[in-house]
Design a protein around this motif. Structure first.
Motif, PDB file in Angstrom:
ATOM      1  N   MET A 194       0.839  -1.176   0.000  1.00  0.00           N
ATOM      2  CA  MET A 194       0.000   0.000   0.000  1.00  0.00           C
ATOM      3  C   MET A 194       0.887   1.243   0.000  1.00  0.00           C
ATOM      4  N   LEU A 195       0.522   2.231  -0.776  1.00  0.00           N
ATOM      5  CA  LEU A 195       1.278   3.475  -0.851  1.00  0.00           C
ATOM      6  C   LEU A 195       1.005   4.343   0.359  1.00  0.00           C
ATOM      7  N   LYS A 196       2.024   5.038   0.802  1.00  0.00           N
ATOM      8  CA  LYS A 196       1.875   5.949   1.923  1.00  0.00           C
ATOM      9  C   LYS A 196       2.243   7.351   1.454  1.00  0.00           C
ATOM     10  N   ILE A 197       1.393   8.294   1.783  1.00  0.00           N
ATOM     11  CA  ILE A 197       1.661   9.696   1.459  1.00  0.00           C
ATOM     12  C   ILE A 197       2.193  10.354   2.720  1.00  0.00           C
ATOM     13  N   ASN A 198       3.373  10.890   2.622  1.00  0.00           N
ATOM     14  CA  ASN A 198       3.979  11.554   3.768  1.00  0.00           C
ATOM     15  C   ASN A 198       3.481  12.991   3.838  1.00  0.00           C
ATOM     16  N   LEU A 199       2.496  13.204   4.684  1.00  0.00           N
ATOM     17  CA  LEU A 199       1.939  14.539   4.870  1.00  0.00           C
ATOM     18  C   LEU A 199       2.353  15.084   6.226  1.00  0.00           C
ATOM     19  N   ASP A 200       2.534  16.374   6.269  1.00  0.00           N
ATOM     20  CA  ASP A 200       2.855  17.056   7.522  1.00  0.00           C
ATOM     21  C   ASP A 200       1.598  17.067   8.392  1.00  0.00           C
ATOM     22  N   VAL A 201       1.678  16.420   9.545  1.00  0.00           N
ATOM     23  CA  VAL A 201       0.515  16.287  10.432  1.00  0.00           C
ATOM     24  C   VAL A 201      -0.004  17.659  10.865  1.00  0.00           C
ATOM     25  N   GLN A 202       0.878  18.588  11.128  1.00  0.00           N
ATOM     26  CA  GLN A 202       0.462  19.937  11.519  1.00  0.00           C
ATOM     27  C   GLN A 202      -0.275  20.633  10.373  1.00  0.00           C
ATOM     28  N   GLN A 203       0.204  20.440   9.163  1.00  0.00           N
ATOM     29  CA  GLN A 203      -0.449  21.043   8.000  1.00  0.00           C
ATOM     30  C   GLN A 203      -1.848  20.440   7.801  1.00  0.00           C
ATOM     31  N   VAL A 204      -1.971  19.140   7.970  1.00  0.00           N
ATOM     32  CA  VAL A 204      -3.276  18.481   7.839  1.00  0.00           C
ATOM     33  C   VAL A 204      -4.222  19.033   8.899  1.00  0.00           C
ATOM     34  N   SER A 205      -3.764  19.194  10.102  1.00  0.00           N
ATOM     35  CA  SER A 205      -4.580  19.741  11.183  1.00  0.00           C
ATOM     36  C   SER A 205      -5.015  21.169  10.858  1.00  0.00           C
ATOM     37  N   ARG A 206      -4.093  21.957  10.333  1.00  0.00           N
ATOM     38  CA  ARG A 206      -4.401  23.350   9.950  1.00  0.00           C
ATOM     39  C   ARG A 206      -5.474  23.380   8.874  1.00  0.00           C
ATOM     40  N   VAL A 207      -5.355  22.529   7.871  1.00  0.00           N
ATOM     41  CA  VAL A 207      -6.328  22.484   6.781  1.00  0.00           C
ATOM     42  C   VAL A 207      -7.705  22.050   7.297  1.00  0.00           C
ATOM     43  N   LYS A 208      -7.721  21.082   8.198  1.00  0.00           N
ATOM     44  CA  LYS A 208      -8.991  20.638   8.784  1.00  0.00           C
ATOM     45  C   LYS A 208      -9.648  21.769   9.567  1.00  0.00           C
ATOM     46  N   ASN A 209      -8.860  22.508  10.319  1.00  0.00           N
ATOM     47  CA  ASN A 209      -9.406  23.640  11.073  1.00  0.00           C
ATOM     48  C   ASN A 209      -9.959  24.723  10.142  1.00  0.00           C
ATOM     49  N   LEU A 210      -9.225  25.009   9.072  1.00  0.00           N
ATOM     50  CA  LEU A 210      -9.714  25.991   8.103  1.00  0.00           C
ATOM     51  C   LEU A 210     -11.011  25.526   7.452  1.00  0.00           C
ATOM     52  N   ALA A 211     -11.084  24.255   7.099  1.00  0.00           N
ATOM     53  CA  ALA A 211     -12.307  23.710   6.499  1.00  0.00           C
ATOM     54  C   ALA A 211     -13.471  23.820   7.473  1.00  0.00           C
ATOM     55  N   ASN A 212     -13.227  23.565   8.749  1.00  0.00           N
ATOM     56  CA  ASN A 212     -14.265  23.680   9.753  1.00  0.00           C
ATOM     57  C   ASN A 212     -14.749  25.122   9.879  1.00  0.00           C
ATOM     58  N   GLU A 213     -13.828  26.074   9.861  1.00  0.00           N
ATOM     59  CA  GLU A 213     -14.192  27.492   9.926  1.00  0.00           C
ATOM     60  C   GLU A 213     -15.050  27.886   8.727  1.00  0.00           C
ATOM     61  N   ILE A 214     -14.658  27.447   7.549  1.00  0.00           N
ATOM     62  CA  ILE A 214     -15.412  27.767   6.333  1.00  0.00           C
ATOM     63  C   ILE A 214     -16.805  27.162   6.407  1.00  0.00           C
ATOM     64  N   ALA A 215     -16.879  25.898   6.790  1.00  0.00           N
ATOM     65  CA  ALA A 215     -18.179  25.226   6.873  1.00  0.00           C
ATOM     66  C   ALA A 215     -19.079  25.915   7.887  1.00  0.00           C
TER      67      ALA A 215
END
Length: 74
Positions: free
Chosen positions: A1-22
């Motif tokens: 299975m492929l793994k995407i190395n994402l910055d956990v802090q960046q993912v958290s930031r994006v989730k928070n921004l999406a929540n604010e927009i929603a």
């Protein structure tokens, strides 16, 4: 299975921004929507006709949703 190395802090930031927009979009829609607009949208989606008592089906659906607190009564 492929793994995407994402910055956990960046993912958290994006989730928070999406929540604010929603949250902002939800507040806007809640303030600017009305049952007549919602009935019109239901008709556009094909909810047409009446029940055996002659009550339009969009009205019945919105009444049921309102009773379950799924739409506002404004």
């Amino acid at each position: 299975m492929l793994k995407i190395n994402l910055d956990v802090q960046q993912v958290s930031r994006v989730k928070n921004l999406a929540n604010e927009i929603a949250t902002e979009v939800h507040s806007f829609v809640k303030e600017h929507s009305s049952l007549s607009v919602e009935r019109a949208v239901l008709r556009l989606y094909g909810v047409n006709g009446v029940d055996k008592n002659g009550v339009p089906l969009p009205n019945l659906l919105l009444e049921r949703l309102k009773n379950h607190n799924d739409v506002s009564s404004s």
